[in-house]
Design an enzyme around this catalytic site. Structure first.
Site, PDB file in Angstrom:
ATOM      1  N   CYS A 140      33.367  17.405  81.913  1.00  0.00           N
ATOM      2  CA  CYS A 140      33.436  18.538  82.850  1.00  0.00           C
ATOM      3  C   CYS A 140      32.615  19.720  82.349  1.00  0.00           C
ATOM      4  O   CYS A 140      33.045  20.445  81.448  1.00  0.00           O
ATOM      5  CB  CYS A 140      34.893  18.947  83.057  1.00  0.00           C
ATOM      6  N   CYS A 143      34.166  23.142  82.821  1.00  0.00           N
ATOM      7  CA  CYS A 143      35.216  23.461  81.845  1.00  0.00           C
ATOM      8  C   CYS A 143      34.621  23.788  80.477  1.00  0.00           C
ATOM      9  O   CYS A 143      35.064  24.719  79.813  1.00  0.00           O
ATOM     10  CB  CYS A 143      36.163  22.285  81.660  1.00  0.00           C
ATOM     11  N   ASP A 144      33.654  23.005  80.029  1.00  0.00           N
ATOM     12  CA  ASP A 144      33.271  23.031  78.621  1.00  0.00           C
ATOM     13  C   ASP A 144      31.855  23.532  78.335  1.00  0.00           C
ATOM     14  O   ASP A 144      31.489  23.697  77.169  1.00  0.00           O
ATOM     15  CB  ASP A 144      33.412  21.610  78.017  1.00  0.00           C
TER      16      ASP A 144
END
Ligand code: NAP
Length: 315
Positions: A140, A143-144
């Site tokens: 993701c 997200c990261d």
């Protein structure tokens, strides 16, 4: 006679646990069947159990570990009386009411069901992959991506997801190498064009990832040329696997309407499914946003929909 509950919730990611908090507070005494701990696709707590730091969940300005966030969700649901079974549902029958849910031979019955079984990212299947997930390997970018500022990172895949992830990652990374197993992309023309025109993105064609290096965190990626068979190591410190997702809907085939891509169909911009009294929330019905916060929001919607539906049945 099997006890008939007001509501059974199948799945315990952000969607299912939010639905549990709301239905418990509405005095519906929810039973959450949370999944089996040994499983990688439907582990209790959902996909956030496979991540480390979560920095985009509102309310945690310093960030929070994925498993800790889910433990908090669960504790909050328990505090209001939600009951949990740590196991995997093996069969459902939504053809008649009260609806039937089975774990092996154990039968559970409820007037309403909330389905929140989530989705899983497809993975490469390498031994080191699960060990390094959250330690350089991610599924993701939203997200990261932030953790890879100034680094050289890789994206595996040739579809729209891979192009989207690669483009997003150029905000942080110095260089993004798209590793694709063929010499032609599957992505839509417009996404291909955007990626090809981005000076930070380079393509490695006819290449598969054959190994991941690093004990504690990712230190390099071994790729194999599918034409020559030659192997070499790319000095990547991040690798985003973007080879598709699968919703966990196998259990509901023939019971609930699915979309062509296998996700559960919901109706009227609500959590209603094709069966009256069965509701769906989270990634199992969302092939677009796939975020913890949107899953949690839809869990709240499903709980309110179930509560109002139950009320209407009595009235
Ligand atoms: P996808 O279209 O199925 O693409 C998956 C890609 O991963 C393919 O290029 C495939 O290679 C590759 N792949 C699959 N298994 C692999 C493996 N084991 N090793 C290496 N590579 C592997 O999946 P997606 O990109 O997630 O997209 C899913 C759907 O969502 C699509 O309909 C897409 O258009 C849509 N979507 C749209 C957007 C957007 O419009 N912004 C963004 C994301 C997704 P091959 O090409 O060789 O099969």
């Amino acid at each position: 006679m099997t006890e008939v509950r007001e509501v059974i919730i199948i799945g315990s990611g952000p969607a299912g646990l939010t639905a549990a908090i709301y239905t418990a507070r509405a005095q519906l005494n929810p039973l959450v069947i949370e999944g089996a701990p040994s499983s990688t696709s439907d582990q209790p707590g959902g996909q956030l159990m496979l991540t480390t730091e979560v920095e985009n969940y509102p309310g945690f300005p310093e960030g929070i570990q994925g498993p800790e966030l889910m433990a908090n969700f669960r504790a909050q649901a328990e505090r209001f009386g939600a009951e949990f079974i740590t196991d995997k549902v093996t069969r459902v029958d939504f053809s008649d009411t009260p609806f039937g849910v089975w774990i092996g031979d154990d039968e559970y019955r409820a007037k309403s069901v909330i389905v929140s079984t989530g989705a899983r990212s497809l993975m490469l299947g390498l031994e080191a992959e699960s060990r390094l997930l959250g330690h350089g390997v991610s599924t993701c970018a939203t997200c990261d991506g932030f953790f890879f500022r100034g680094q050289h990172i890789g994206v595996v895949g040739g579809g729209d997801s891979a192009m989207e992830e690669a483009l997003f990652l150029t905000r942080f990374a110095d260089k993004v190498t798209v590793i694709h197993r063929r010499d032609e992309l599957r992505a839509s023309k417009i996404m291909q064009e955007r990626a090809r025109n981005n000076p930070k993105i380079e393509f490695l064609w006819n290449a598969t990832v054959s190994d991941l290096l690093g004990a504690e965190k990712l230190e390099g990626v071994e790729v194999r040329d599918t034409v020559t068979g030659e192997r070499r190591v790319l000095p990547l410190t991040g690798l985003f696997v973007a080879i598709g997702h699968r919703p966990n809907t196998e259990l509901f085939e023939g019971q609930l309407d699915l979309m062509d891509n296998g996700y559960l169909m919901t109706f009227d911009d609500r959590s209603k499914t094709s069966v009256d009294g069965v509701f769906a929330c989270g990634d199992v019905q969302d092939d677009w946003y796939r975020q913890a916060i949107t899953a949690a929001g839809s869990g709240c919607m499903a709980a309110i929909d179930a509560e109002r539906w139950l009320e209407a049945q009595e009235g």
